[in-house]
Structure formats: structure tokens, C-alpha cells
Design an enzyme around this catalytic site. Structure first.
Site, short mmCIF file in Angstrom:
data_model
loop_
_atom_site.label_atom_id
_atom_site.label_comp_id
_atom_site.label_asym_id
_atom_site.label_seq_id
_atom_site.Cartn_x
_atom_site.Cartn_y
_atom_site.Cartn_z
N GLY A 13 0.83 -1.21 0.00
CA GLY A 13 0.00 0.00 0.00
C GLY A 13 0.86 1.25 0.00
O GLY A 13 1.92 1.27 0.62
N ARG A 76 -0.50 -6.81 -4.48
CA ARG A 76 -0.87 -8.17 -4.87
C ARG A 76 0.32 -9.00 -5.35
O ARG A 76 0.35 -10.19 -5.18
CB ARG A 76 -1.88 -8.11 -6.03
CG ARG A 76 -3.26 -7.71 -5.63
CD ARG A 76 -4.18 -7.82 -6.83
NE ARG A 76 -3.66 -7.07 -7.97
CZ ARG A 76 -3.85 -5.78 -8.16
NH1 ARG A 76 -4.54 -5.09 -7.30
NH2 ARG A 76 -3.33 -5.16 -9.20
N ASP A 118 5.73 -4.93 5.86
CA ASP A 118 6.18 -6.29 6.18
C ASP A 118 6.07 -7.25 5.00
O ASP A 118 6.96 -8.08 4.79
CB ASP A 118 5.45 -6.83 7.43
CG ASP A 118 3.96 -7.01 7.21
OD1 ASP A 118 3.39 -6.25 6.39
OD2 ASP A 118 3.37 -7.88 7.86
N THR A 140 5.05 2.37 6.10
CA THR A 140 3.64 2.02 6.31
C THR A 140 3.01 3.04 7.24
O THR A 140 3.63 3.45 8.23
CB THR A 140 3.42 0.61 6.91
OG1 THR A 140 2.05 0.50 7.31
CG2 THR A 140 4.28 0.28 8.09
N ASP A 142 0.78 2.22 9.13
CA ASP A 142 0.37 1.45 10.31
C ASP A 142 1.41 1.49 11.45
O ASP A 142 1.07 1.18 12.58
CB ASP A 142 0.13 -0.02 9.93
CG ASP A 142 -0.88 -0.18 8.83
OD1 ASP A 142 -1.74 0.71 8.69
OD2 ASP A 142 -0.80 -1.18 8.09
N ASP A 144 3.64 -0.59 12.13
CA ASP A 144 3.64 -1.89 12.79
C ASP A 144 4.89 -2.73 12.49
O ASP A 144 4.89 -3.94 12.71
CB ASP A 144 2.37 -2.68 12.41
CG ASP A 144 2.26 -2.94 10.90
OD1 ASP A 144 3.12 -2.44 10.15
OD2 ASP A 144 1.32 -3.63 10.48
N ARG A 186 -4.46 -1.87 10.46
CA ARG A 186 -4.45 -3.34 10.43
C ARG A 186 -4.52 -3.91 11.85
O ARG A 186 -5.40 -3.59 12.59
CB ARG A 186 -3.21 -3.86 9.69
CG ARG A 186 -3.35 -3.77 8.20
CD ARG A 186 -2.47 -4.76 7.52
NE ARG A 186 -1.09 -4.68 7.99
CZ ARG A 186 -0.17 -5.56 7.67
NH1 ARG A 186 -0.45 -6.56 6.86
NH2 ARG A 186 1.05 -5.44 8.13
O1 F6P Z 1 -1.16 -1.25 5.51
C1 F6P Z 1 -1.69 -0.03 5.16
C2 F6P Z 1 -3.19 -0.09 5.04
O2 F6P Z 1 -3.68 1.18 4.73
C3 F6P Z 1 -3.90 -0.66 6.28
O3 F6P Z 1 -3.99 0.28 7.32
C4 F6P Z 1 -5.21 -1.10 5.69
O4 F6P Z 1 -5.77 -2.14 6.44
C5 F6P Z 1 -4.81 -1.59 4.33
O5 F6P Z 1 -3.56 -1.00 4.02
C6 F6P Z 1 -5.80 -1.26 3.25
O6 F6P Z 1 -5.27 -1.70 2.04
P1 F6P Z 1 -5.93 -1.54 0.61
O7 F6P Z 1 -5.04 -0.61 -0.15
O8 F6P Z 1 -5.92 -2.91 0.04
O9 F6P Z 1 -7.30 -0.99 0.77
#
Ligand code: F6P
Length: 363
Positions: A13, A76, A118, A140, A142, A144, A186
Site C-alpha cells: 500500500g 498483490r 512487512d 507504512t 500502520d 507496525d 491493520r
Molecule cells: O497497511 C496499510 C493499510 O492502509 C492498512 O492500514 C489497511 O488495512 C490496508 O492498508 C488497506 O489496504 P488496501 O489498499 O488494500 O485498501
């Protein structure tokens, strides 16, 4: 003499600050080490499909303040489990990592700077174990990732969520309502915790502390007794009740992380209306947290990470990730960063401070 050539890609992401890393790494590689830089388009997909662009100081000029990534990204495409056919429900995967390595060799690229979370750093580690020189940069919203105090992008997301809370406060107060804000993160509660404190939330719900709706009821009731007829509740997308599970929006088998979280904000809002009896509205902040310009802190951190990643690469310090410790940029083994997620320490001083100023965690 032939110039050293390295590759850069952004994986997973996106988050604010990616462009600042790309800019800093490219400028350092070209100016300080006389290297050539290749940027792969759309993360590991570009590496497998051999889709790339040349990066030089001109190509990265003026991008430090821009959100997103000029290289594109996907969450992906994993070369070790690459989608080669099938359907959305029944995808067929294959290991195409050798093809990716052949692409690198054909272009004479020595190794890669992987800017990722990660999932992407895990892939970087697998390539490193196959002999490809790799240096990771922790990205990220997050926050995390283990082995670094902060990932770039996190503080911009906190800023966005805090701004939303400030706005929700004024309307909550006018209408005497409970306002629920669902934020990302997350399985970790960092965004909810930090934005919740900065935005003076009354209740913060995070995955690390399962909640009880009756405890939220007590907090809201207590506020009423003290003349506060509105309440602000921040809910991390991974939060869960003591007797329940995380709310999954959808399962996506083709993604790095097949679990798409989302929906706990609605559940909490519904429960507050039913159990507490207060009119409640919910806001899901979503991808606003990932978009837009990085705040200055993230531009600076991203720049420091980008420079350090190239310094590490030039020194042959491979299989590592740049990290922030005691406000110094250090280098740690990639494996330290990916073996476990960095969760909020429930006995840490940040939680303690939040509790001390009256914030409830619903426990
Ligand atoms: O890891 C970053 C994040 O924004 C998370 O906080 C969230 O759960 C996820 O990615 C959402 O991802 P997507 O881009 O698949 O909607």
C-alpha cells in the site's frame, strides 16, 4: 569504468513520503556514488514483467512534497507466489522469482532498494536469501514494523486522523451525539492511539485491548453526569470486543494480505445507540489516511532513510533495513523487521498517559 547500477521499487500500500525516499536515494546514488538508478514500475510486478524507468536527479526533482509514488505500487504481486491465471475466487499462483532475477541480471542491476511494509520486506528477504543484494526502507502508515521506532507515513496519517477528530468534535458538541471515527492500522492500534490522544478522544479502541461495550457505556454516562453530552470514540479497524472477533470486510485471496479489515466502526456505533441509548454517527476515514502530502516530519525521515539506504548498499551492507532508533538512523537485519509485528505495548507510557487524562480503552 562501468557504472554500478541499482534498482528501486515501492511495494504494498502507498503512503505519504514514498517520493521523498525515491528522490533522496536517487540523488545520493548518482551524486555521491556515481551509480545508475533504475525504478521498477508498480513494485514487484514491474520486476517480473521487466517494466522500469531510468531515475536521475532530473526525474526525481520536485517530488519530495508529493503523496503517492511516481513508480506506482501494488499489494498483490509477490514473485514467489505470482498470479498466473485462474479466477478471483480460485487464483493460480507460481514462483517466478527466477524470472525476476534474470531480468535484474540482464540489465546488470546489482541489487535493489525495497521501500515497503512487512509483506514487501518479506519478499526482499527471500530474494536476499537467493543471493540478490537487498536493502529495505520501512514504509507504512500502520507503524507496525518491528526494529524501527517509526515508519515514514505514520505521522502524516496521524495528522489526517487528528484533523478529522478536531472537526468531529465541533459537530458532536452541537448535536449532543456520539461520534465514532474508524481509522486504519491493520492489527495494530498505533494510528488510533496517537490520533486519539492528539484529538482528545474520550474512548480509544485498539486491537491490543479488546473492549467491553458496557465499559464504553460507563464512560459516556459519566460524561453526561459531568455535563458533557457528546463523546468522541476512535476505533482502530482491527479492534475487537472481548467476546468477539475483528470485523472482516472481505477476503481477497490474490492479495499479500488476504484479510481486508473494515466495519468495526459501524458495529461500535450501532452498539452505542442500542446499549447506551445515545444518537451516534460513524465516519470511516479510509484511504484519506494514505493520500496527500507528507508532513515535514515524514519528508525529513523519508529523506534520511533514502540516503542511508544507498549508503548501506554502497558499503555492501545487504539483507538489512534502515531504521530509526533514539533518533539515529541505524541498520538492522531484514529478518528483525519481519519476524513479528510491532504492536502497541499495553503497559507503555503512551497508554498510561492516555488513561491519566481520562481516556477509556473500553476495558
Ligand atoms: O497497511 C496499510 C493499510 O492502509 C492498512 O492500514 C489497511 O488495512 C490496508 O492498508 C488497506 O489496504 P488496501 O489498499 O488494500 O485498501
Amino acid at each position: 569504468m562501468k557504472k554500478r547500477r541499482i534498482g528501486i521499487l515501492t511495494g504494498g500500500g502507498d503512503c505519504p513520503g514514498l517520493n521523498a525516499v525515491i528522490r533522496a536515494a536517487t540523488k545520493t546514488a548518482v551524486s555521491d556514488y556515481g551509480m545508475e538508478v533504475v525504478g521498477y514500475i508498480d513494485g514487484f510486478k514491474g520486476l517480473v514483467e521487466n517494466h522500469f524507468m531510468r531515475l536521475d536527479p532530473k526525474a526525481v526533482s520536485g517530488i519530495s512534497h508529493r503523496g503517492g509514488t511516481i513508480l506506482g505500487t501494488t499489494n498483490r504481486d509477490n514473485p514467489f507466489r505470482y498470479l498466473v491465471g485462474g479466477t478471483l475466487e480460485n487464483p493460480i499462483f507460481d514462483d517466478v522469482s527466477d524470472k525476476a532475477i534474470e531480468n535484474l541480471n540482464r540489465l546488470g542491476i546489482e541489487g535493489l532498494i525495497i521501500i515497503g511494509g512487512d509483506g514487501s520486506l518479506n519478499i526482499a528477504d527471500q530474494f536476499y536469501k537467493k543471493g540478490v543484494p537487498m536493502v529495505g526502507v520501512p514504509k507504512t502508515i500502520d507503524n507496525d514494523l518491528s526494529a524501527t521506532e517509526v515508519t515514514f507515513g505514520f505521522n502524516t496519517a496521524v495528522n489526517t486522523a487528528t484533523d478529522a477528530l478536531d472537526k468531529l468534535h465541533t459537530t458532536a458538541e452541537s448535536h449532543h451525539r456520539a461520534m465514532v471515527l474508524e481509522v486504519m492500522g491493520r492489527y495494530a492500534g498505533w494510528i488510533a492511539l496517537h490520533a486519539g490522544i492528539a484529538g482528545s478522544a474520550d474512548v480509544i479502541l485498539i486491537p491490543e485491548i479488546p473492549y467491553d461495550i458496557n465499559s464504553i457505556k460507563s464512560k459516556i454516562a459519566d460524561r453526561f453526569i459531568h455535563g458533557k453530552k457528546f463523546s468522541i470514540i476512535v476505533v482502530a479497524e482491527g479492534a475487537k470486543p472481548k467476546d468477539g472477533e475483528m470485523v472482516i470486510q472481505k477476503l481477497v485471496p490474490s492479495s499479500h494480505d488476504p484479510v481486508r479489515l473494515g466495519g468495526i466502526g459501524n458495529k461500535v456505533a450501532q452498539d452505542i445507540e442500542e446499549v447506551v441509548g445515545v444518537e451516534t454517527r460513524v465516519t470511516v476515514l479510509g484511504h484519506l489516511q494514505r493520500g496527500g502530502s507528507p508532513i515535514p516530519y515524514d519528508r525529513i525521515l523519508a529523506t534520511r532513510y533514502g540516503v542511508a539506504a544507498i549508503d548501506n548498499f554502497a558499503k555492501g551492507n545487504f539483507g538489512t533495513m534502515v531504521s530509526l532508533r533514539d533518533n539515529n538512523i541505524e541498520s538492522v537485519p531484514l529478518t528483525d523487521a519481519i519476524t513479528e509485528l510491532k504492536l502497541v505495548p499495553v503497559d507503555g507510557d503512551v497508554i498510561r498517559s492516555a488513561r491519566a487524562v481520562g481516556i477509556s480503552f473500553g476495558d
